[in-house]
Design a protein around this motif. Structure first.
Motif, PDB file in Angstrom:
ATOM      1  N   TRP A  98      10.977   1.987   1.510  1.00  0.00           N
ATOM      2  CA  TRP A  98      12.160   1.584   2.262  1.00  0.00           C
ATOM      3  C   TRP A  98      12.157   2.166   3.671  1.00  0.00           C
ATOM      4  CZ3 TRP A  98      14.677  -2.461   0.715  1.00  0.00           C
ATOM      5  CH2 TRP A  98      14.596  -2.827  -0.628  1.00  0.00           C
ATOM      6  N   ASP A  99      11.547   3.330   3.855  1.00  0.00           N
ATOM      7  CA  ASP A  99      11.383   3.864   5.208  1.00  0.00           C
ATOM      8  C   ASP A  99      10.432   2.965   6.004  1.00  0.00           C
ATOM      9  OD1 ASP A  99      13.050   6.007   4.709  1.00  0.00           O
ATOM     10  OD2 ASP A  99      11.421   7.273   3.965  1.00  0.00           O
ATOM     11  N   TYR A 100       9.364   2.522   5.352  1.00  0.00           N
ATOM     12  CA  TYR A 100       8.417   1.601   5.986  1.00  0.00           C
ATOM     13  C   TYR A 100       9.124   0.287   6.334  1.00  0.00           C
ATOM     14  CZ  TYR A 100       4.412  -1.626   6.323  1.00  0.00           C
ATOM     15  OH  TYR A 100       3.511  -2.581   6.736  1.00  0.00           O
ATOM     16  N   ASP A 113       3.498  11.358  10.141  1.00  0.00           N
ATOM     17  CA  ASP A 113       4.496  12.401   9.916  1.00  0.00           C
ATOM     18  C   ASP A 113       5.174  12.300   8.549  1.00  0.00           C
ATOM     19  OD1 ASP A 113       4.023  13.415  12.488  1.00  0.00           O
ATOM     20  OD2 ASP A 113       5.418  11.970  13.373  1.00  0.00           O
ATOM     21  N   ARG A 114       4.653  11.431   7.696  1.00  0.00           N
ATOM     22  CA  ARG A 114       5.250  11.265   6.366  1.00  0.00           C
ATOM     23  C   ARG A 114       4.568  12.201   5.371  1.00  0.00           C
ATOM     24  NH1 ARG A 114       9.889   9.074   6.297  1.00  0.00           N
ATOM     25  NH2 ARG A 114       9.511   8.989   4.060  1.00  0.00           N
ATOM     26  N   LYS A 115       5.315  13.061   4.732  1.00  0.00           N
ATOM     27  CA  LYS A 115       4.707  14.005   3.795  1.00  0.00           C
ATOM     28  C   LYS A 115       4.305  13.348   2.473  1.00  0.00           C
ATOM     29  CE  LYS A 115       9.062  15.634   1.724  1.00  0.00           C
ATOM     30  NZ  LYS A 115       9.889  16.831   1.410  1.00  0.00           N
ATOM     31  N   ASP A 116       4.920  12.197   2.145  1.00  0.00           N
ATOM     32  CA  ASP A 116       4.626  11.539   0.872  1.00  0.00           C
ATOM     33  C   ASP A 116       3.626  10.393   1.010  1.00  0.00           C
ATOM     34  OD1 ASP A 116       6.433  13.159  -0.576  1.00  0.00           O
ATOM     35  OD2 ASP A 116       8.112  11.943   0.139  1.00  0.00           O
ATOM     36  N   VAL A 117       3.131  10.162   2.226  1.00  0.00           N
ATOM     37  CA  VAL A 117       2.181   9.074   2.451  1.00  0.00           C
ATOM     38  C   VAL A 117       0.951   9.629   3.165  1.00  0.00           C
ATOM     39  CG1 VAL A 117       1.782   6.862   3.596  1.00  0.00           C
ATOM     40  CG2 VAL A 117       4.031   7.347   2.591  1.00  0.00           C
ATOM     41  N   ASP A 118      -0.211   9.368   2.610  1.00  0.00           N
ATOM     42  CA  ASP A 118      -1.480   9.770   3.214  1.00  0.00           C
ATOM     43  C   ASP A 118      -1.881   8.669   4.195  1.00  0.00           C
ATOM     44  OD1 ASP A 118      -4.322   9.931   3.696  1.00  0.00           O
ATOM     45  OD2 ASP A 118      -4.437  11.367   2.041  1.00  0.00           O
ATOM     46  N   SER A 119      -1.875   8.971   5.497  1.00  0.00           N
ATOM     47  CA  SER A 119      -2.131   7.952   6.515  1.00  0.00           C
ATOM     48  C   SER A 119      -3.559   7.411   6.432  1.00  0.00           C
ATOM     49  CB  SER A 119      -1.860   8.508   7.921  1.00  0.00           C
ATOM     50  OG  SER A 119      -2.692   9.617   8.187  1.00  0.00           O
ATOM     51  N   LEU A 120      -4.530   8.266   6.106  1.00  0.00           N
ATOM     52  CA  LEU A 120      -5.915   7.825   5.985  1.00  0.00           C
ATOM     53  C   LEU A 120      -6.063   6.843   4.825  1.00  0.00           C
ATOM     54  CD1 LEU A 120      -8.870   7.988   6.866  1.00  0.00           C
ATOM     55  CD2 LEU A 120      -9.128   9.999   5.371  1.00  0.00           C
ATOM     56  N   GLN A 121      -5.469   7.214   3.701  1.00  0.00           N
ATOM     57  CA  GLN A 121      -5.528   6.348   2.524  1.00  0.00           C
ATOM     58  C   GLN A 121      -4.814   5.022   2.785  1.00  0.00           C
ATOM     59  OE1 GLN A 121      -4.210   8.286  -1.083  1.00  0.00           O
ATOM     60  NE2 GLN A 121      -3.860   6.342  -2.144  1.00  0.00           N
ATOM     61  N   LEU A 122      -3.701   5.087   3.513  1.00  0.00           N
ATOM     62  CA  LEU A 122      -2.960   3.874   3.846  1.00  0.00           C
ATOM     63  C   LEU A 122      -3.808   2.945   4.715  1.00  0.00           C
ATOM     64  CD1 LEU A 122      -0.433   2.093   4.018  1.00  0.00           C
ATOM     65  CD2 LEU A 122       0.422   3.604   5.827  1.00  0.00           C
ATOM     66  N   CYS A 167       0.838  -1.208   0.000  1.00  0.00           N
ATOM     67  CA  CYS A 167       0.000   0.000   0.000  1.00  0.00           C
ATOM     68  C   CYS A 167       0.872   1.257   0.000  1.00  0.00           C
ATOM     69  CB  CYS A 167      -0.916   0.005   1.220  1.00  0.00           C
ATOM     70  SG  CYS A 167      -2.258  -1.215   1.173  1.00  0.00           S
ATOM     71  N   VAL A 168       1.935   1.240   0.803  1.00  0.00           N
ATOM     72  CA  VAL A 168       2.872   2.370   0.830  1.00  0.00           C
ATOM     73  C   VAL A 168       3.544   2.516  -0.530  1.00  0.00           C
ATOM     74  CG1 VAL A 168       5.028   3.227   1.831  1.00  0.00           C
ATOM     75  CG2 VAL A 168       3.294   2.199   3.316  1.00  0.00           C
ATOM     76  N   PHE A 169       3.968   1.411  -1.110  1.00  0.00           N
ATOM     77  CA  PHE A 169       4.653   1.422  -2.408  1.00  0.00           C
ATOM     78  C   PHE A 169       3.753   2.001  -3.487  1.00  0.00           C
ATOM     79  CE2 PHE A 169       6.136  -0.784  -6.321  1.00  0.00           C
ATOM     80  CZ  PHE A 169       7.448  -0.313  -6.347  1.00  0.00           C
ATOM     81  N   ARG A 170       2.452   1.727  -3.405  1.00  0.00           N
ATOM     82  CA  ARG A 170       1.514   2.287  -4.375  1.00  0.00           C
ATOM     83  C   ARG A 170       1.478   3.806  -4.299  1.00  0.00           C
ATOM     84  NH1 ARG A 170      -4.335  -0.781  -4.831  1.00  0.00           N
ATOM     85  NH2 ARG A 170      -3.640  -2.698  -5.853  1.00  0.00           N
TER      86      ARG A 170
END
Length: 322
Positions: A195-197, A223-232, A185-188
């Motif tokens: 790699w941070d995940y 706190d990740r600017k490139d990952v939407d936590s809700l969407q994840l 999901c993060v990779f998408r």
């Protein structure tokens, strides 16, 4: 004279009859029988009665002409192992690896390794390609992952590329597959954030449980600017990437991956954990070998056809390596 001739002819006839009988006996074909093969390998490998043995139907061997390839599956509980044997028409059995000096010794595995759309580190076109089948809940995988992350790209910024493929051992690790689904999901959302995940999950392995995995991942993503936590979170709840993880696991099974971590170095299979000095020595050896062989790595001079979803096989773009 006549008596001697008759005696000589009788002797020759007797010899010819013995030779003919011996030839007929030696040419007698053995009829393949699964039960007989199972009994034989149980004795050969000293298998305990509790272990289930399943012998496959024979098929003509591509690697060893004149022999039939037979898969013997050994199962005990949820653990299993496949062993390939080769059986001749007269019942001879060969077990072991077969190599063609005209080809890369690891060509069969190289042909089966699929790295398209997998998380990767390093420079495209690298001489040495590492593919790791890993389990995010596996302690040995954690140790190897930390070793690779600390040393690989720092020592080989342009010569090595690393690909990560999920292979969660569900029978041993209850949250490994859910973590793999989360990683996809993060990779998408952002391939670089994978790699941070990867590092974060391995780093918090001891505190993660099946019940708190999503909550802990949400804390990381907040706190990740490139990952939407809700969407994840929605992606993990819906198991939206489960089919991708299942495909990775199927690839591992096709390669007969049976333990994690399993590392392939230009097709060379390494099942036991390696120290950095040993891995570095293997990589250095492969770099030197490929200067002449050019039969592995991403700069081998091959044509690589991308397996792009939605495109017909004949319409996929072809990348020509220079």
């Amino acid at each position: 004279m006549e008596i001697m001739s008759r005696s000589l002819f009788a002797t020759i006839a007797a010899v010819l009859m013995l030779v003919t009988a011996g030839t007929a006996q030696s040419e007698k074909k053995w009829v393949f029988n699964k039960g007989e093969v199972e009994t034989y390998v149980r004795h050969l490998w000293v298998l305990p009665p509790a272990l289930v043995v399943a012998v496959s139907d024979p098929k003509p061997s591509v690697d060893l002409p004149g022999f039939q390839e037979v898969a013997v599956k050994l199962t005990q509980g949820q653990a299993s192992q496949d062993v390939i044997i080769y059986v001749s028409k007269d019942g001879k059995i060969v077990q072991g690896s077969i190599y063609d000096i005209n080809l890369n010794p690891f060509k069969k595995d190289l042909d089966r390794l699929k790295t398209q759309f997998q998380p990767s580190l390093g420079t495209p076109g690298a001489t040495v390609v590492l593919v790791v089948f890993s389990d995010l809940q596996c302690p040995h995988c954690k140790a190897e992952a930390q070793m690779l992350r600390q040393n690989l790209i720092a020592n080989y910024p342009t010569q090595v590329r690393l690909y990560f493929i999920d292979f969660p051992l569900e029978s041993l690790h209850p949250w490994a597959k859910a973590a793999a689904i989360g990683g996809r999901c993060v990779f998408r959302q952002d391939p670089g954030s994978f790699w941070d995940y990867h590092d974060w999950v391995f780093g918090h392995q001891d505190s993660i449980t099946p019940d708190n995995l999503k909550q802990i991942v949400s804390i990381w993503a907040k706190d990740r600017k490139d990952v939407d936590s809700l969407q994840l979170g929605q992606c993990m709840d819906a198991k939206a990437t489960e089919k991708e993880v299942d495909a990775e696991m199927e690839e591992g099974r096709a390669l007969q991956v049976e333990a994690t971590p399993t590392l392939f170095i230009n097709g060379r299979r390494v099942v036991t954990s390696m120290t950095w000095p040993d891995l570095k020595s293997t990589i250095d050896n492969e770099i030197e070998y490929q200067k002449v062989a050019k039969n592995a790595g991403e700069d081998c001079g091959c044509d690589l056809q991308l397996n792009v979803p939605g495109l017909p096989k004949t319409g996929a773009p072809v990348i020509k390596k220079n």
